[in-house]
Write a protein that holds these residues in place. Structure first.
Motif, PDB file in Angstrom:
ATOM      1  N   VAL A 234       0.853  -1.187   0.000  1.00  0.00           N
ATOM      2  CA  VAL A 234       0.000   0.000   0.000  1.00  0.00           C
ATOM      3  C   VAL A 234       0.888   1.235   0.000  1.00  0.00           C
ATOM      4  CG1 VAL A 234      -1.799   1.259   1.209  1.00  0.00           C
ATOM      5  CG2 VAL A 234      -1.792  -1.247   1.254  1.00  0.00           C
ATOM      6  N   ALA A 235       0.671   2.098  -0.980  1.00  0.00           N
ATOM      7  CA  ALA A 235       1.466   3.321  -1.108  1.00  0.00           C
ATOM      8  C   ALA A 235       0.651   4.521  -0.659  1.00  0.00           C
ATOM      9  CB  ALA A 235       1.912   3.504  -2.551  1.00  0.00           C
TER      10      ALA A 235
ATOM     11  N   PHE B 150       0.513   6.512  -8.566  1.00  0.00           N
ATOM     12  CA  PHE B 150       1.414   5.682  -9.355  1.00  0.00           C
ATOM     13  C   PHE B 150       1.842   6.330 -10.672  1.00  0.00           C
ATOM     14  CE2 PHE B 150       1.126   2.881  -6.172  1.00  0.00           C
ATOM     15  CZ  PHE B 150       0.243   1.804  -6.225  1.00  0.00           C
ATOM     16  N   ASP B 151       1.034   7.232 -11.208  1.00  0.00           N
ATOM     17  CA  ASP B 151       1.333   7.811 -12.507  1.00  0.00           C
ATOM     18  C   ASP B 151       2.709   8.483 -12.491  1.00  0.00           C
ATOM     19  OD1 ASP B 151      -0.143  10.341 -14.662  1.00  0.00           O
ATOM     20  OD2 ASP B 151       0.937   8.502 -15.133  1.00  0.00           O
TER      21      ASP B 151
ATOM     22  N   MET C 135       2.395  -9.748 -10.994  1.00  0.00           N
ATOM     23  CA  MET C 135       2.235  -8.459 -10.328  1.00  0.00           C
ATOM     24  C   MET C 135       1.021  -7.750 -10.890  1.00  0.00           C
ATOM     25  SD  MET C 135       4.960  -5.368  -9.903  1.00  0.00           S
ATOM     26  CE  MET C 135       4.584  -3.938  -8.869  1.00  0.00           C
ATOM     27  N   SER C 136       0.238  -7.154 -10.010  1.00  0.00           N
ATOM     28  CA  SER C 136      -0.927  -6.408 -10.452  1.00  0.00           C
ATOM     29  C   SER C 136      -1.052  -5.140  -9.619  1.00  0.00           C
ATOM     30  CB  SER C 136      -2.194  -7.255 -10.332  1.00  0.00           C
ATOM     31  OG  SER C 136      -2.416  -7.630  -8.995  1.00  0.00           O
ATOM     32  N   SER C 137      -1.925  -4.250 -10.090  1.00  0.00           N
ATOM     33  CA  SER C 137      -2.095  -2.986  -9.383  1.00  0.00           C
ATOM     34  C   SER C 137      -3.562  -2.639  -9.274  1.00  0.00           C
ATOM     35  CB  SER C 137      -1.354  -1.864 -10.100  1.00  0.00           C
ATOM     36  OG  SER C 137      -1.988  -1.568 -11.326  1.00  0.00           O
ATOM     37  N   ASP C 138      -3.880  -1.927  -8.220  1.00  0.00           N
ATOM     38  CA  ASP C 138      -5.207  -1.348  -8.043  1.00  0.00           C
ATOM     39  C   ASP C 138      -4.969   0.136  -7.802  1.00  0.00           C
ATOM     40  OD1 ASP C 138      -7.654  -0.370  -7.161  1.00  0.00           O
ATOM     41  OD2 ASP C 138      -8.136  -2.189  -6.037  1.00  0.00           O
ATOM     42  N   ASN C 139      -5.042   0.914  -8.888  1.00  0.00           N
ATOM     43  CA  ASN C 139      -4.704   2.329  -8.774  1.00  0.00           C
ATOM     44  C   ASN C 139      -5.647   3.072  -7.841  1.00  0.00           C
ATOM     45  OD1 ASN C 139      -2.784   1.647 -10.623  1.00  0.00           O
ATOM     46  ND2 ASN C 139      -3.406   3.132 -12.175  1.00  0.00           N
ATOM     47  N   ALA C 140      -6.887   2.663  -7.800  1.00  0.00           N
ATOM     48  CA  ALA C 140      -7.861   3.329  -6.926  1.00  0.00           C
ATOM     49  C   ALA C 140      -7.481   3.167  -5.459  1.00  0.00           C
ATOM     50  CB  ALA C 140      -9.252   2.777  -7.173  1.00  0.00           C
TER      51      ALA C 140
END
Length: 125
Positions: free
Chosen positions: A23-24, A29-30, A70-75
């Motif tokens: 968690v960031a 991330f952009d 690896m995956s991402s959830d930008n929301a």
């Protein structure tokens, strides 16, 4: 304040699976690379995966291709590392980090300057 919090490590048997989360906070991330790294005792830190926020592209090291995703959830400002078919050689502390997007060498630790605290993955034989 830029922070990355990795979690999800634990003890698993050979052939098992784990999913790590990172968690960031303090940024989106952009324009950044988010990488997963691991370090076994006495070994150098190894880059195993990277997500580039600008392109949405992910990269995987040869050592984990076909087993890790690896995956991402930008929301949620969260990246995941799904690890399948785990081996004792995967035993290490796993870290996530933020860095520059360098497509030519996306998992080079030198490009990363903000690191999470690490989560231990132990694979028993």
């Amino acid at each position: 304040d830029v922070q990355l919090q990795a979690s999800g490590g634990g003890l698993v048997q050979t052939g098992g699976s784990l999913t790590l989360s990172c968690v960031a906070s303090g940024f989106t991330f952009d324009g950044f690379a988010i990488g997963w790294f691991r370090q076994a005792p006495g070994e150098p830190r190894e880059g195993i995966s990277s997500f580039h926020g600008s392109s949405g592209r992910t990269y995987l090291a040869d050592s984990v291709k076909g087993r890790f995703t690896m995956s991402s959830d930008n929301a949620r400002n969260t990246v995941y590392l799904q690890m399948n078919s785990l081996k004792p050689a995967d035993t290490a502390v796993y870290y996530c980090a933020r860095g520059e997007e360098v497509p030519a060498s996306p998992m080079q630790p030198l490009w990363y300057n903000a690191w999470g605290q690490g989560t231990l993955v132990t694979v028993s034989s």
